[in-house]
Scaffold this motif. Structure first.
Motif, PDB file in Angstrom:
ATOM      1  N   TRP A  22      -1.313 -85.781  26.196  1.00 29.55           N
ATOM      2  CA  TRP A  22      -0.165 -85.358  27.205  1.00 29.55           C
ATOM      3  C   TRP A  22       0.889 -84.217  26.734  1.00 29.55           C
ATOM      4  O   TRP A  22       0.989 -83.306  27.468  1.00 29.55           O
ATOM      5  CB  TRP A  22       0.384 -86.605  27.826  1.00 29.55           C
ATOM      6  CG  TRP A  22       1.119 -86.204  29.030  1.00 29.55           C
ATOM      7  CD1 TRP A  22       2.645 -86.070  29.268  1.00 29.55           C
ATOM      8  CD2 TRP A  22       0.811 -85.806  30.319  1.00 29.55           C
ATOM      9  NE1 TRP A  22       2.676 -85.950  30.386  1.00 29.55           N
ATOM     10  CE2 TRP A  22       1.840 -85.559  31.216  1.00 29.55           C
ATOM     11  CE3 TRP A  22      -0.789 -85.760  30.845  1.00 29.55           C
ATOM     12  CZ2 TRP A  22       1.657 -85.016  32.537  1.00 29.55           C
ATOM     13  CZ3 TRP A  22      -0.949 -85.078  32.184  1.00 29.55           C
ATOM     14  CH2 TRP A  22       0.317 -84.814  33.024  1.00 29.55           C
ATOM     15  N   GLY A  23       1.313 -84.323  25.718  1.00 28.50           N
ATOM     16  CA  GLY A  23       2.141 -83.326  25.222  1.00 28.50           C
ATOM     17  C   GLY A  23       1.721 -81.886  24.943  1.00 28.50           C
ATOM     18  O   GLY A  23       2.234 -81.053  25.212  1.00 28.50           O
ATOM     19  N   ASN A  24       0.420 -81.917  24.454  1.00 28.77           N
ATOM     20  CA  ASN A  24      -0.313 -80.741  24.245  1.00 28.77           C
ATOM     21  C   ASN A  24      -0.651 -80.104  25.635  1.00 28.77           C
ATOM     22  O   ASN A  24      -0.593 -78.717  25.683  1.00 28.77           O
ATOM     23  CB  ASN A  24      -1.534 -80.914  23.358  1.00 28.77           C
ATOM     24  CG  ASN A  24      -1.407 -81.411  22.066  1.00 28.77           C
ATOM     25  OD1 ASN A  24      -0.337 -81.042  21.277  1.00 28.77           O
ATOM     26  ND2 ASN A  24      -2.467 -82.226  21.364  1.00 28.77           N
ATOM     27  N   ILE A  25      -1.123 -81.000  26.594  1.00 24.45           N
ATOM     28  CA  ILE A  25      -1.043 -80.534  27.713  1.00 24.45           C
ATOM     29  C   ILE A  25      -0.165 -79.911  28.653  1.00 24.45           C
ATOM     30  O   ILE A  25      -0.163 -78.736  28.965  1.00 24.45           O
ATOM     31  CB  ILE A  25      -1.954 -81.439  28.842  1.00 24.45           C
ATOM     32  CG1 ILE A  25      -3.360 -81.919  28.077  1.00 24.45           C
ATOM     33  CG2 ILE A  25      -2.184 -80.843  30.209  1.00 24.45           C
ATOM     34  CD1 ILE A  25      -3.995 -82.855  28.920  1.00 24.45           C
ATOM     35  N   THR A  26       0.752 -80.565  28.571  1.00 22.93           N
ATOM     36  CA  THR A  26       2.173 -80.277  29.142  1.00 22.93           C
ATOM     37  C   THR A  26       3.089 -79.119  28.277  1.00 22.93           C
ATOM     38  O   THR A  26       3.928 -78.668  29.021  1.00 22.93           O
ATOM     39  CB  THR A  26       3.132 -81.275  29.578  1.00 22.93           C
ATOM     40  OG1 THR A  26       3.492 -81.917  28.218  1.00 22.93           O
ATOM     41  CG2 THR A  26       2.311 -82.184  30.615  1.00 22.93           C
ATOM     42  N   GLY A  27       2.779 -78.891  27.231  1.00 23.44           N
ATOM     43  CA  GLY A  27       3.790 -78.114  26.239  1.00 23.44           C
ATOM     44  C   GLY A  27       4.917 -78.829  25.835  1.00 23.44           C
ATOM     45  O   GLY A  27       6.036 -78.330  25.548  1.00 23.44           O
ATOM     46  N   ASP A  28       4.990 -80.255  26.022  1.00 20.35           N
ATOM     47  CA  ASP A  28       6.261 -80.925  25.517  1.00 20.35           C
ATOM     48  C   ASP A  28       6.313 -81.413  24.148  1.00 20.35           C
ATOM     49  O   ASP A  28       5.661 -82.452  23.757  1.00 20.35           O
ATOM     50  CB  ASP A  28       6.456 -82.072  26.372  1.00 20.35           C
ATOM     51  CG  ASP A  28       7.713 -83.076  26.625  1.00 20.35           C
ATOM     52  OD1 ASP A  28       8.353 -82.608  25.538  1.00 20.35           O
ATOM     53  OD2 ASP A  28       7.964 -83.687  27.131  1.00 20.35           O
ATOM     54  N   PRO A  29       7.161 -80.845  23.325  1.00 19.70           N
ATOM     55  CA  PRO A  29       7.109 -81.201  21.862  1.00 19.70           C
ATOM     56  C   PRO A  29       7.769 -82.502  21.656  1.00 19.70           C
ATOM     57  O   PRO A  29       7.290 -83.313  20.640  1.00 19.70           O
ATOM     58  CB  PRO A  29       8.089 -79.950  21.423  1.00 19.70           C
ATOM     59  CG  PRO A  29       8.834 -79.548  22.350  1.00 19.70           C
ATOM     60  CD  PRO A  29       7.908 -79.788  23.565  1.00 19.70           C
ATOM     61  N   LYS A  30       8.471 -83.061  22.645  1.00 16.72           N
ATOM     62  CA  LYS A  30       9.064 -84.530  22.447  1.00 16.72           C
ATOM     63  C   LYS A  30       7.902 -85.357  22.606  1.00 16.72           C
ATOM     64  O   LYS A  30       7.808 -86.115  21.851  1.00 16.72           O
ATOM     65  CB  LYS A  30      10.037 -84.729  23.426  1.00 16.72           C
ATOM     66  CG  LYS A  30      10.611 -86.156  23.503  1.00 16.72           C
ATOM     67  CD  LYS A  30      11.635 -86.529  24.394  1.00 16.72           C
ATOM     68  CE  LYS A  30      12.262 -87.789  24.401  1.00 16.72           C
ATOM     69  NZ  LYS A  30      12.935 -88.052  25.520  1.00 16.72           N
ATOM     70  N   ASP A  31       6.995 -85.240  23.715  1.00 10.81           N
ATOM     71  CA  ASP A  31       5.839 -86.038  23.720  1.00 10.81           C
ATOM     72  C   ASP A  31       4.854 -86.111  22.580  1.00 10.81           C
ATOM     73  O   ASP A  31       4.206 -87.051  22.043  1.00 10.81           O
ATOM     74  CB  ASP A  31       5.297 -85.760  25.034  1.00 10.81           C
ATOM     75  CG  ASP A  31       5.743 -86.598  26.304  1.00 10.81           C
ATOM     76  OD1 ASP A  31       6.381 -87.726  25.990  1.00 10.81           O
ATOM     77  OD2 ASP A  31       5.531 -86.152  27.411  1.00 10.81           O
ATOM     78  N   ALA A  33       5.670 -85.292  19.557  1.00 11.22           N
ATOM     79  CA  ALA A  33       6.178 -85.837  18.259  1.00 11.22           C
ATOM     80  C   ALA A  33       6.346 -87.681  18.351  1.00 11.22           C
ATOM     81  O   ALA A  33       6.051 -88.103  17.605  1.00 11.22           O
ATOM     82  CB  ALA A  33       7.726 -85.436  18.160  1.00 11.22           C
ATOM     83  N   GLU A  34       6.451 -87.770  19.685  1.00 12.65           N
ATOM     84  CA  GLU A  34       6.620 -89.230  19.871  1.00 12.65           C
ATOM     85  C   GLU A  34       5.103 -90.104  19.812  1.00 12.65           C
ATOM     86  O   GLU A  34       4.993 -91.025  19.075  1.00 12.65           O
ATOM     87  CB  GLU A  34       7.194 -89.750  21.248  1.00 12.65           C
ATOM     88  CG  GLU A  34       8.564 -89.542  21.436  1.00 12.65           C
ATOM     89  CD  GLU A  34       9.274 -89.843  22.591  1.00 12.65           C
ATOM     90  OE1 GLU A  34       8.234 -90.204  23.574  1.00 12.65           O
ATOM     91  OE2 GLU A  34      10.338 -89.637  22.798  1.00 12.65           O
ATOM     92  N   GLY A  35       4.120 -89.202  20.270  1.00 15.78           N
ATOM     93  CA  GLY A  35       2.892 -89.692  19.955  1.00 15.78           C
ATOM     94  C   GLY A  35       2.395 -89.699  18.552  1.00 15.78           C
ATOM     95  O   GLY A  35       1.676 -90.650  18.192  1.00 15.78           O
ATOM     96  N   GLN A  36       2.714 -88.692  17.866  1.00 15.92           N
ATOM     97  CA  GLN A  36       2.220 -88.639  16.406  1.00 15.92           C
ATOM     98  C   GLN A  36       2.906 -89.806  15.799  1.00 15.92           C
ATOM     99  O   GLN A  36       2.435 -90.408  14.701  1.00 15.92           O
ATOM    100  CB  GLN A  36       2.602 -87.440  15.969  1.00 15.92           C
ATOM    101  CG  GLN A  36       2.160 -86.017  16.337  1.00 15.92           C
ATOM    102  CD  GLN A  36       2.360 -84.985  15.792  1.00 15.92           C
ATOM    103  OE1 GLN A  36       3.454 -84.565  15.479  1.00 15.92           O
ATOM    104  NE2 GLN A  36       1.534 -83.769  16.150  1.00 15.92           N
ATOM    105  N   ALA A  37       4.387 -90.146  16.070  1.00 21.87           N
ATOM    106  CA  ALA A  37       5.014 -91.321  15.542  1.00 21.87           C
ATOM    107  C   ALA A  37       4.263 -92.439  15.550  1.00 21.87           C
ATOM    108  O   ALA A  37       4.276 -93.323  14.629  1.00 21.87           O
ATOM    109  CB  ALA A  37       6.383 -91.123  15.845  1.00 21.87           C
ATOM    110  N   LYS A  38       4.023 -92.612  16.827  1.00 22.16           N
ATOM    111  CA  LYS A  38       3.123 -93.980  17.257  1.00 22.16           C
ATOM    112  C   LYS A  38       2.037 -94.364  16.525  1.00 22.16           C
ATOM    113  O   LYS A  38       1.437 -95.124  16.008  1.00 22.16           O
ATOM    114  CB  LYS A  38       2.794 -93.947  18.593  1.00 22.16           C
ATOM    115  CG  LYS A  38       4.091 -94.223  19.561  1.00 22.16           C
ATOM    116  CD  LYS A  38       3.832 -94.414  21.083  1.00 22.16           C
ATOM    117  CE  LYS A  38       5.237 -94.444  21.847  1.00 22.16           C
ATOM    118  NZ  LYS A  38       4.754 -94.539  23.340  1.00 22.16           N
ATOM    119  N   GLN A  39       1.283 -93.122  15.999  1.00 25.55           N
ATOM    120  CA  GLN A  39       0.110 -93.137  15.533  1.00 25.55           C
ATOM    121  C   GLN A  39       0.419 -93.525  13.887  1.00 25.55           C
ATOM    122  O   GLN A  39      -0.496 -94.354  13.250  1.00 25.55           O
ATOM    123  CB  GLN A  39      -0.820 -91.744  15.482  1.00 25.55           C
ATOM    124  CG  GLN A  39      -1.251 -91.408  16.975  1.00 25.55           C
ATOM    125  CD  GLN A  39      -1.924 -90.156  17.155  1.00 25.55           C
ATOM    126  OE1 GLN A  39      -2.874 -89.874  16.182  1.00 25.55           O
ATOM    127  NE2 GLN A  39      -1.353 -89.526  17.791  1.00 25.55           N
TER     128      GLN A  39
END
Length: 60
Positions: A22-31, A33-39
């Motif tokens: 979702w962060g990649n689609i929207t261009g939101d670096p926060k999403d 980073a948070e997605g990567q952290a969860k992984q």
């Protein structure tokens, strides 16, 4: 590894992948980073449970 812990870690991984995408689609670096952290958190949980399983096998 208990089935419950494995399911929680898998769920966290899926959640992280979705949030990163979702962060990649929207261009939101926060999403992203948070997605990567969860992984990473999911991978750490799997590693912890694998260590516990190996200790249990060694004891048995």
């Amino acid at each position: 590894m208990s089935a419950e812990d494995r399911a929680k870690a898998a769920g966290k991984n899926i959640e992280g992948k979705a949030q990163e995408a979702w962060g990649n689609i929207t261009g939101d670096p926060k999403d992203q980073a948070e997605g990567q952290a969860k992984q990473v958190e999911s991978q750490a949980q799997h590693a912890k449970e694998d260590i516990k399983d190996n200790i249990k096998k060694a004891i048995d």
